[in-house]
Write a protein that holds these residues in place. Structure first.
Motif, PDB file in Angstrom:
ATOM      1  N   ASN A 349      78.133  56.812  25.874  1.00 15.10           N
ATOM      2  CA  ASN A 349      77.887  57.442  24.577  1.00 15.10           C
ATOM      3  C   ASN A 349      76.892  58.596  24.641  1.00 15.10           C
ATOM      4  N   SER A 350      75.930  58.544  25.554  1.00 18.05           N
ATOM      5  CA  SER A 350      74.884  59.565  25.598  1.00 18.05           C
ATOM      6  C   SER A 350      75.079  60.566  26.731  1.00 18.05           C
ATOM      7  N   PHE A 351      76.262  60.605  27.341  1.00 16.54           N
ATOM      8  CA  PHE A 351      76.472  61.479  28.491  1.00 16.54           C
ATOM      9  C   PHE A 351      76.277  62.952  28.133  1.00 16.54           C
ATOM     10  N   LEU A 352      76.968  63.439  27.100  1.00 14.74           N
ATOM     11  CA  LEU A 352      76.880  64.848  26.739  1.00 14.74           C
ATOM     12  C   LEU A 352      75.480  65.210  26.259  1.00 14.74           C
ATOM     13  N   GLU A 353      74.876  64.327  25.495  1.00 14.51           N
ATOM     14  CA  GLU A 353      73.541  64.605  24.964  1.00 14.51           C
ATOM     15  C   GLU A 353      72.517  64.765  26.076  1.00 14.51           C
ATOM     16  N   ASN A 354      72.664  63.993  27.164  1.00 15.55           N
ATOM     17  CA  ASN A 354      71.654  63.995  28.216  1.00 15.55           C
ATOM     18  C   ASN A 354      71.981  64.884  29.400  1.00 15.55           C
ATOM     19  N   THR A 355      73.186  65.425  29.470  1.00 19.22           N
ATOM     20  CA  THR A 355      73.553  66.212  30.653  1.00 19.22           C
ATOM     21  C   THR A 355      74.024  67.617  30.347  1.00 19.22           C
ATOM     22  N   SER A 356      74.359  67.938  29.104  1.00 20.10           N
ATOM     23  CA  SER A 356      74.949  69.239  28.798  1.00 20.10           C
ATOM     24  C   SER A 356      73.954  70.139  28.081  1.00 20.10           C
ATOM     25  N   THR A 357      74.006  71.444  28.415  1.00 20.84           N
ATOM     26  CA  THR A 357      73.232  72.447  27.682  1.00 20.84           C
ATOM     27  C   THR A 357      74.118  73.237  26.729  1.00 20.84           C
ATOM     28  N   ASN A 358      75.404  72.875  26.669  1.00 19.77           N
ATOM     29  CA  ASN A 358      76.319  73.563  25.768  1.00 19.77           C
ATOM     30  C   ASN A 358      76.121  73.055  24.341  1.00 19.77           C
TER      31      ASN A 358
END
Length: 866
Positions: A349-358
């Motif tokens: 659930n938190s993959f994009l929040e914690n790994t993406s700068t987009n």
């Protein structure tokens, strides 16, 4: 690379030694062993070739601005003054070319500039061009028999890479040794950067090996050289290490990112692995596998894993977590009528929040997956679709999954239609039917609880589409049947209650739907008939460049009938008595995948009126090539309905929508809803419609309950000639072979290349939404979106995007990008002044994808690392 030059002169040698030669020149007889031919015009060599002794299969052209001299006794030929030899795509030019057919030697060199009094300047140096590849040098010597040669002060260019050397010795057809070599991708006369080595070994279409390599920037060497280096010298994809970038994160300390290896297994398969490592914050691993087979299938598999820890385990604010992502894309064409398409995404659930700068990634709330197998039988008209789908809410963690979803359908068929052509059809030939069937199994995981539901649904439609006079009549009967293995019954259950400390404080009886297992059938039907036509009104204006005006009215009236399936004799609904003694009716199949039977009888007339306003422009009498043009001024649609079977509020809201375009660049659209009924305020302060018309209460005909409006435009300067738009990425798979994409394996902060072909561009949009409750109106949203770009000079470009919220009087998510073209280098600054991505990143790097990891970076805020 000189093997192509050898072929050209081998061709000429073969011609002179074994063929009959005819020169198209001025009339001159050969009277001596030495013959000088005037070649002010192009000299053409046309020859009859003995295919057993020569490889020539095309015409060879030669020319010179001074002379071509044949030494017949010595078997030599000399070409002087802008000499050129052309054969197919190969072209050699030099100030002086000598061919010795006794020793099989070829010499080509430049000549002294006659305008240079010092006699030092050399012009017309040898240049060999083969397609897009160019090779240059001051002197060229080559032996046809030994296939060895030497180039002095050589320069070659292959696919943007430029090589220079004091001397180049060719030892076989693919291997060269270069003395005092230079390599760069900068095409300036004095390169802005280059790599230099005393000794270099060049292997064509393989690699370049050098030792003690110095990097020069603007002619100044960096203080530390590389002891040795092996560089790829292949076109297309190639295996090799991916060099990392370095930086500092505000919460994870120093890091390096994007270190990895790319493995080009063959033309159809490759694999890439990248890793990021934070000295104080964990690591991240990314894997990508791609495959393709021409005309059959292609796909990509990505697997990422991230493990993060912040601070020390003994600290009070120590944080540790892991994230993962798996994505699979597969496309396969089995036959012209059968195929598979899959796009699957699974992540924590938190993959994009914690790994993406987009920015868009961080705002994503739902991810979806789909996999579909399809087959169609064209002759019979049947279609089969088998689908898997999955939806994941990243905020709540809830997952909805369907496995499988099987659909079979029959295209619309006209069973009584004759095959006669040119004969008017009978009324029964318009009768048609279609069928669709579906099996669905759905799994819902909510708050850790798994709920599984399944069922079958059949739809059969019988209709016709005759045209009576000016009216299109469409009667239709629809039948639907659903099969379930469960139904729900309302029952009382003991509800245990706890306080905030999880202490039991009591229990009470409450009502809850409880599943019962039994095969059940839900059968429903409906009937409808509709009629539509078109009315035209025209006005011949013939003034102000307008020839005429046309108003098209498209009225449609339909009648729909459906019984009330909540009546007891259908047995689709049950009732229960609540704690107040009130009887409440409920649908026994409301929890099933296709739902239950619709409630309430329907005998409704629906109507809509479409309006299209157009003009026709007149031809320009002064321009014979001008043509008439049709332009739409406005699309205006209204719709409403009346349900005779409803016990109250029979008249539906009036819905109005419009759309227009002004001068081809300003788009305007909007919609609104109007209610004909009055309302009252209940004890909770909510609006409740009452069965009383506004006009009867002296409040007018209707009142607006909602209005939305949008306006948008996009403007740009004319595309500059000679400029080409830079593609953000090339075709990934072309002609069944995986092709590389620029910057695909370079860093995690990828910037879109600046487009200098458009001098300026701007996009503006305004969105407004208004709703009215009681007599008080409320503006739900009102915002302006701006996106603009301008080329300040030929090499400077600025892009700006933002959203302005007029309700809260604040700027939302602004960003500024400044780009500077530095010839073979580039500079960009990306700045987020406010918001969750607040920060900046400044970077100067080499343009070439081979060296984009050679850069200088400064960042602050989120861009310093995640």
């Amino acid at each position: 690379m000189l093997i192509k030059l050898i072929k050209v002169f081998a061709i000429i040698f073969t011609i002179l030694m074994s063929s009959t030669i005819t020169f198209a020149t001025s009339q001159q007889q050969v009277t001596d062993t030495t013959n000088i031919l005037d070649t002010t015009s192009v000299t053409t060599i046309d020859t009859t070739i003995n295919k057993k002794t020569s490889d020539i299969d095309d015409v060879v052209y030669s020319s010179a601005s001074d002379s071509i001299i044949f030494f017949v006794a010595d078997k030599k030929m000399e070409i002087n003054g802008r000499g050129e030899i052309k054969y197919k795509q190969t072209k050699l030019s030099a100030g002086k070319i000598i061919m010795d057919f006794n020793t099989n030697d070829l010499d080509a060199e430049g000549i002294v500039d006659p305008q240079d009094s010092t006699g030092i300047k050399i012009i017309q140096t040898p240049v060999l061009m083969e397609g897009s590849e160019t090779y240059e040098g001051r002197k060229l010597k080559y032996n046809f028999k030994t296939r060895q040669g030497l180039i002095s002060y050589a320069k070659s260019e292959t696919q943007g890479s430029i090589y220079r050397g004091e001397k180049i010795k060719k030892v076989d057809k693919d291997t060269y040794f270069i003395k005092n070599a230079e390599f760069t991708t900068c095409d300036a006369d004095t390169p802005h950067y280059n790599f230099a080595a005393d000794e270099m070994k060049y292997i064509n279409n393989d690699k370049i090996v050098a030792r003690w390599i110095w990097m020069y920037i603007e002619g100044v060497p960096l203080p530390i050289p590389l002891p040795f280096g092996v560089f790829p010298n292949e076109t297309g994809r190639r295996s090799g290490f991916i060099m990392p970038s370095w930086g500092v994160s505000y919460d994870k300390g120093q890091y390096f990112d994007n270190f990895g290896y790319f493995w080009a297994i063959n033309d159809y398969i490759d694999y890439k692995i990248n890793a990021d490592y934070f000295l104080q914050g964990g690591y991240r691993v990314r894997n990508q596998f791609r495959y393709v087979k021409r005309y059959e299938f292609s796909g990509t598999v990505n697997a990422d894993y991230d493990h993060t820890h912040i601070n020390e385990p003994t600290d009070d604010d120590y944080v540790e977590y892991s994230n993962y992502r798996l994505s699979i894309i597969h496309n396969q064409k089995i036959t012209p009528t059968m195929g598979i398409d899959a796009n699957l995404n699974f992540m924590s659930n938190s993959f994009l929040e914690n790994t993406s700068t987009n920015y868009n990634d961080r705002l994503t709330q739902n991810i979806t997956s789909n996999a579909t197998f399809r087959e169609r039988w064209e002759e019979s008209g049947w279609n089969l679709v088998v689908n898997y789908s999955r939806s994941q809410n990243l905020s709540t963690g809830n997952i909805t999954e369907t496995l499988p979803n099987i659909s079979i359908s029959k295209n619309t068929t006209y069973p009584f239609q004759s095959k006669r052509s040119g004969v008017s059809k009978e009324w029964y030939e318009f009768i048609n039917f279609n069928y669709s069937g579906k099996f669905l199994n759905r799994r819902n995981k909510t708050n850790g609880d798994l709920l599984i539901r399944g069922g079958f649904q059949h739809d059969l439609n019988l209709g016709a589409s005759p045209k009576i006079g000016y009216f299109n009549i469409s009667p239709r009967i629809s039948y639907q049947e659903r099969w379930y293995n469960k139904y729900a019954m309302m029952d009382t259950v003991d509800w245990k209650m706890y306080d905030f400390t999880n202490t039991f404080i009591g229990q009470k009886d409450t009502f809850m739907l409880v599943d019962n297992n039994r095969i059940n059938f839900v059968r429903t039907f409906s009937a409808s008939i509709s009629a539509s036509t078109k009315l035209y009104g025209t006005w011949n204006i013939n003034m102000l460049g307008i020839e005429g005006f046309r108003h098209t009215i498209i009225p449609t009236v339909s009648y729909n009938y459906r019984p009330d399936f909540s009546d007891g004799h259908w047995n689709y609904y049950n009732t229960y008595q609540d704690t107040t003694g009130k009887f409440i009716k409920y649908d026994k199949y409301q929890k099933e995948v296709f739902g239950g039977a619709p409630r309430g009888e329907q005998q409704a007339i629906n109507f809509s009126i479409g309006n299209i306003f157009e003009i026709k422009t007149a031809k320009d009498p002064t321009d014979t090539s001008s043509q008439q043009e049709k332009m739409q001024l406005l699309n205006l649609n209204l719709s409403s309905g009346y349900n005779f079977a409803a016990d109250s509020l029979n008249l539906s809201d009036l819905y109005l929508s419009f759309r227009t375009q002004i001068a081809g660049f300003l788009d305007i659209s909007g919609s609104s809803n109007f209610s004909f009924y009055d309302y009252k305020i209940d004890r909770y302060g909510d609006e409740t419609l009452v069965n009383q018309y506004l006009i009867n209460n002296g409040k007018g005909l209707m009142r607006m309950t909602n209005f939305s409006f949008s306006l948008g435009t996009s403007l740009s300067g004319e595309k500059l000639k000679g400029k080409s738009t830079t593609k953000s990425q090339e075709q990934e798979i072309q002609d069944g072979i995986i092709t590389p994409r620029p910057a695909e394996y370079i860093g995690i902060y990828k910037e879109e290349p600046a487009d200098f072909s458009i001098p300026w561009n701007i996009s503006l949009s305004y969105n407004y939404n208004y709703s009215k409750t009681y007599d008080i109106g409320k503006v739900n949203s009102s915002n302006i979106n701006i996106s603009a770009g301008i080329n300040i000079t030929e090499f400077w470009k600025i892009n700006f995007t933002t959203n302005y919220d007029l309700l809260n009087n604040e700027i939302v998510a602004p960003s500024v990008v400044i780009y500077r073209d530095l010839h073979c280098w580039e500079m960009n600054l990306r700045w987020y002044p406010k918001g969750s991505l607040r920060g900046f990143r400044f970077e100067i790097k080499i343009k070439s994808s081979q060296f984009q990891d050679i850069k200088v970076t400064k960042s602050k805020g989120l861009f310093r690392g995640i």
